[in-house]
Design a protein around this motif. Structure first.
Motif, short mmCIF file in Angstrom:
data_model
loop_
_atom_site.label_atom_id
_atom_site.label_comp_id
_atom_site.label_asym_id
_atom_site.label_seq_id
_atom_site.Cartn_x
_atom_site.Cartn_y
_atom_site.Cartn_z
N GLN A 11 85.19 8.50 33.83
CA GLN A 11 84.10 7.95 33.03
C GLN A 11 83.92 6.49 33.42
N PHE A 12 82.66 6.07 33.57
CA PHE A 12 82.43 4.69 34.01
C PHE A 12 81.03 4.24 33.57
N PRO A 13 80.83 2.90 33.45
CA PRO A 13 79.50 2.40 33.10
C PRO A 13 78.54 2.53 34.29
N TYR A 14 77.27 2.67 34.00
CA TYR A 14 76.26 2.90 35.03
C TYR A 14 76.26 1.83 36.11
N GLN A 24 78.42 16.30 36.71
CA GLN A 24 78.10 14.88 36.64
C GLN A 24 77.04 14.64 35.58
N TYR A 32 74.73 11.14 34.12
CA TYR A 32 74.46 9.71 34.29
C TYR A 32 73.65 9.23 33.11
N ASP A 33 74.22 8.29 32.37
CA ASP A 33 73.58 7.69 31.21
C ASP A 33 74.11 6.27 31.16
N ASN A 34 74.14 5.67 29.99
CA ASN A 34 74.77 4.35 29.89
C ASN A 34 76.24 4.47 30.30
N THR A 35 76.85 5.54 29.84
CA THR A 35 78.20 5.87 30.30
C THR A 35 78.08 7.11 31.16
N CYS A 36 78.59 7.01 32.38
CA CYS A 36 78.49 8.12 33.33
C CYS A 36 79.80 8.91 33.34
N MET A 37 79.68 10.17 33.68
CA MET A 37 80.86 11.05 33.72
C MET A 37 80.82 11.88 34.99
#
Length: 194
Positions: free
Chosen positions: A141-144, A164, A166-171
């Motif tokens: 998990q990581f920030p965009y 996958q 992708y949002d404010n927090t990506c996974m």
């Protein structure tokens, strides 16, 4: 630890005959004991008139689950030689079933061991064998804003992307061969905001 193993990708058939006894052998790729039970049950139905339906299997990348079954033959004269062929070919996730039609003449323990071993070896020789990787799943998990860094690591190490978002927090859910998992985990954890 090894992170790959050999298995049957396409089953084969083998045949051996001695003193009118016929031994029909079949290889299968299996991933569970339940799968083994279903396949053996089908052979018992299909070859209902056969004297014995013996088998052996090895399951798990490390070969930790295994069994040999003599199905009424003298102890260790059928299942063990079949299992020996699986092991000597370094196979896993493999089932070999050998169906015996009795020819009216006893083969003796030595003759049975040879017959089951040869039938199993012939079936393996007529199978397609492939190498499978043992993979490990990594969820990250990581920030965009870190997208470019993360995708650079993914491009360089080439794990399979399982999912996958992708949002404010990506996974990202990744799958990579076990021997490279720690390196991928380490590289991803060292990334930081630029």
């Amino acid at each position: 630890m090894e992170d790959s193993f050999k298995t049957i990708s396409k089953g084969g058939e083998g045949y051996f005959t001695d003193k009118r006894s016929k031994f029909l052998a079949f290889t299968h790729h299996v991933e569970s004991v339940d799968e083994v039970k279903d396949i053996v049950s089908n052979y018992r139905k299909k070859y209902f008139d056969a004297r014995h339906v013996c088998y052996a299997y090895v399951i798990g990348a490390d070969g930790s689950i295994f069994r040999a079954n003599d199905d009424g033959e003298p102890s260790s004269t059928a299942g063990k030689p079949i299992l020996g062929q699986i092991n000597s070919n370094q196979l896993s996730e493999t089932l070999i079933v050998v169906v015996r039609y009795y020819g009216g003449v006893n083969l003796g323990t030595g003759g049975l061991i040879v017959a089951y071993r040869e039938a199993a070896a012939d079936a393996i020789a007529n199978s397609e064998i492939t190498e499978k990787l043992v993979e490990e799943r990594i969820d990250f998990q990581f920030p965009y804003v870190m997208m470019n860094q993360v995708m650079r690591v993914v491009k360089e190490m080439q794990p399979r992307i399982l999912s996958q978002s992708y949002d404010n927090t990506c996974m990202l859910s990744l799958s990579i061969r076990k021997s490279l998992a720690e390196q991928l985990r380490s590289r991803l954890s060292k990334l930081s905001f630029e």
